[in-house]
Design a protein around this motif. Structure first.
Motif, PDB file in Angstrom:
ATOM      1  N   UNK A   1     -10.678 -14.331   8.265  1.00  0.00           N
ATOM      2  CA  UNK A   1     -11.985 -14.719   8.815  1.00  0.00           C
ATOM      3  C   UNK A   1     -13.128 -14.367   7.876  1.00  0.00           C
ATOM      4  N   UNK A   2     -12.982 -13.277   7.139  1.00  0.00           N
ATOM      5  CA  UNK A   2     -14.042 -12.822   6.247  1.00  0.00           C
ATOM      6  C   UNK A   2     -13.832 -13.241   4.790  1.00  0.00           C
ATOM      7  N   UNK A   3     -12.804 -14.087   4.582  1.00  0.00           N
ATOM      8  CA  UNK A   3     -12.517 -14.645   3.254  1.00  0.00           C
ATOM      9  C   UNK A   3     -12.394 -13.539   2.187  1.00  0.00           C
ATOM     10  N   UNK A   4     -11.666 -12.503   2.538  1.00  0.00           N
ATOM     11  CA  UNK A   4     -11.443 -11.378   1.621  1.00  0.00           C
ATOM     12  C   UNK A   4     -10.198 -11.661   0.788  1.00  0.00           C
ATOM     13  N   UNK A   5     -10.371 -11.749  -0.519  1.00  0.00           N
ATOM     14  CA  UNK A   5      -9.267 -12.095  -1.415  1.00  0.00           C
ATOM     15  C   UNK A   5      -8.561 -10.871  -1.975  1.00  0.00           C
ATOM     16  N   UNK A   6      -9.292  -9.757  -2.114  1.00  0.00           N
ATOM     17  CA  UNK A   6      -8.672  -8.571  -2.688  1.00  0.00           C
ATOM     18  C   UNK A   6      -9.317  -7.312  -2.135  1.00  0.00           C
ATOM     19  N   UNK A   7      -8.486  -6.313  -1.848  1.00  0.00           N
ATOM     20  CA  UNK A   7      -8.942  -5.016  -1.378  1.00  0.00           C
ATOM     21  C   UNK A   7      -8.355  -3.953  -2.301  1.00  0.00           C
ATOM     22  N   UNK A   8      -9.212  -3.175  -2.925  1.00  0.00           N
ATOM     23  CA  UNK A   8      -8.721  -2.150  -3.848  1.00  0.00           C
ATOM     24  C   UNK A   8      -8.044  -1.002  -3.105  1.00  0.00           C
TER      25      UNK A   8
ATOM     26  N   UNK B   1      -2.855  -8.765  -1.118  1.00  0.00           N
ATOM     27  CA  UNK B   1      -4.287  -8.578  -1.334  1.00  0.00           C
ATOM     28  C   UNK B   1      -4.676  -7.109  -1.501  1.00  0.00           C
ATOM     29  N   UNK B   2      -3.761  -6.196  -1.181  1.00  0.00           N
ATOM     30  CA  UNK B   2      -4.081  -4.771  -1.190  1.00  0.00           C
ATOM     31  C   UNK B   2      -3.484  -4.073  -2.399  1.00  0.00           C
ATOM     32  N   UNK B   3      -4.337  -3.415  -3.217  1.00  0.00           N
ATOM     33  CA  UNK B   3      -3.856  -2.683  -4.392  1.00  0.00           C
ATOM     34  C   UNK B   3      -3.244  -1.344  -4.004  1.00  0.00           C
ATOM     35  N   UNK B   4      -3.969  -0.596  -3.156  1.00  0.00           N
ATOM     36  CA  UNK B   4      -3.504   0.726  -2.727  1.00  0.00           C
ATOM     37  C   UNK B   4      -3.666   0.873  -1.221  1.00  0.00           C
TER      38      UNK B   4
ATOM     39  N   UNK C   1       1.163   2.251  -3.928  1.00  0.00           N
ATOM     40  CA  UNK C   1       0.622   1.300  -4.912  1.00  0.00           C
ATOM     41  C   UNK C   1       1.365  -0.027  -4.842  1.00  0.00           C
ATOM     42  N   UNK C   2       0.604  -1.116  -4.913  1.00  0.00           N
ATOM     43  CA  UNK C   2       1.186  -2.458  -4.945  1.00  0.00           C
ATOM     44  C   UNK C   2       1.736  -2.699  -6.348  1.00  0.00           C
ATOM     45  N   UNK C   3       3.064  -2.770  -6.482  1.00  0.00           N
ATOM     46  CA  UNK C   3       3.689  -2.878  -7.808  1.00  0.00           C
ATOM     47  C   UNK C   3       3.368  -4.206  -8.478  1.00  0.00           C
TER      48      UNK C   3
END
Length: 246
Positions: free
Chosen positions: A157-164, A188-191, A239-241
């Motif tokens: 809904x919030x058009x979030x492409x990446x979350x650190x 989309x999630x790094x950590x 961590x997202x490998x």
């Protein structure tokens, strides 16, 4: 009056106890992010402790902060945040879109959507200490019905492409939140940074191994673990490998 003084005192003491751990967590993320603007989702913002920590130590692009307790949410709204960067939501996050009762405890940091095991030794010990010092007869103050959203719907809904950094501190509801993320959205999630309780006070319905297995299946790897002092709880960072290789 006694109750308010006690709660403030307890909050200060817990903050001092947890400070060394928080320094180590910040050190970890500073090594991972070099001069980057961070996008963060903070689930279980409480009084803004983690928000303040990230603002102080990192260049923030955006923080999406969730706090279901209306009393605590009002405290967050009164803080001097840049509300263009810090977006506050008086919502819970879970596995399904629904309404759930939040058990609001005297110690607001212990409020939970889960039921409490009144026979657990940890609960009895905590109850004896808090009730003695706060002059209250029960740890549970009241219940509040909360609207629950899923993370997948929220990021869509919030058009979030990446979350650190996805931070989750929800007193035994962490696994429910992770199950509300579709497989494709884990990319989309790094950590993922979360707390897990090993005491039996909260009826979670899952074990740490359930969280670990889910995250491994979604290509995450455990990178950090630290015990919280004087509690049977740990904080973890996964961590997202796949994103790490990019």
């Amino acid at each position: 009056m006694i109750n308010k003084v006690f709660i403030k005192f307890l909050s200060i003491i817990i903050g001092l106890i947890d400070y060394p751990n928080k320094k180590k967590i910040i050190f970890f993320f500073k090594n991972e992010f070099k001069n980057e603007k961070l996008s963060i989702i903070d689930i279980g913002s409480h009084k803004g402790e983690t928000i303040d920590l990230f603002i102080k130590n990192f260049d923030i692009k955006k923080i999406f902060a969730f706090e279901p307790n209306i009393k605590l949410f009002k405290i967050l709204k009164k803080k001097r945040y840049d509300f263009e960067k810090i977006k506050l939501f008086n919502l819970g996050v879970g596995m399904n879109e629904e309404n759930l009762d939040l058990n609001i405890m005297i110690d607001s940091a212990s409020s939970t959507f889960n039921s409490i095991n009144l026979e657990s030794s940890y609960y009895k010990k905590k109850k004896n200490i808090i009730i003695f010092l706060s002059n209250k007869s029960n740890l549970l103050e009241n219940k509040q019905q909360i609207s629950i959203v899923t993370l997948s719907k929220f990021v869509s809904d919030n058009k979030i492409e990446q979350v650190d950094i996805l931070k989750i501190d929800t007193e035994g509801f962490e696994f429910n939140i992770l199950k509300g993320i579709k497989s494709i959205d884990f990319e989309k999630f790094k950590y993922i940074y979360f707390e897990h309780h090993y005491d039996l006070m909260i009826n979670k319905g899952y074990n740490f191994s359930d969280i670990n297995n889910l995250l491994i299946k979604q290509n995450f790897k455990k990178k950090f673990k630290i015990k919280m002092k004087f509690r049977k709880s740990f904080e973890y960072i996964y961590e997202n490998k796949i994103l790490k290789k990019e």
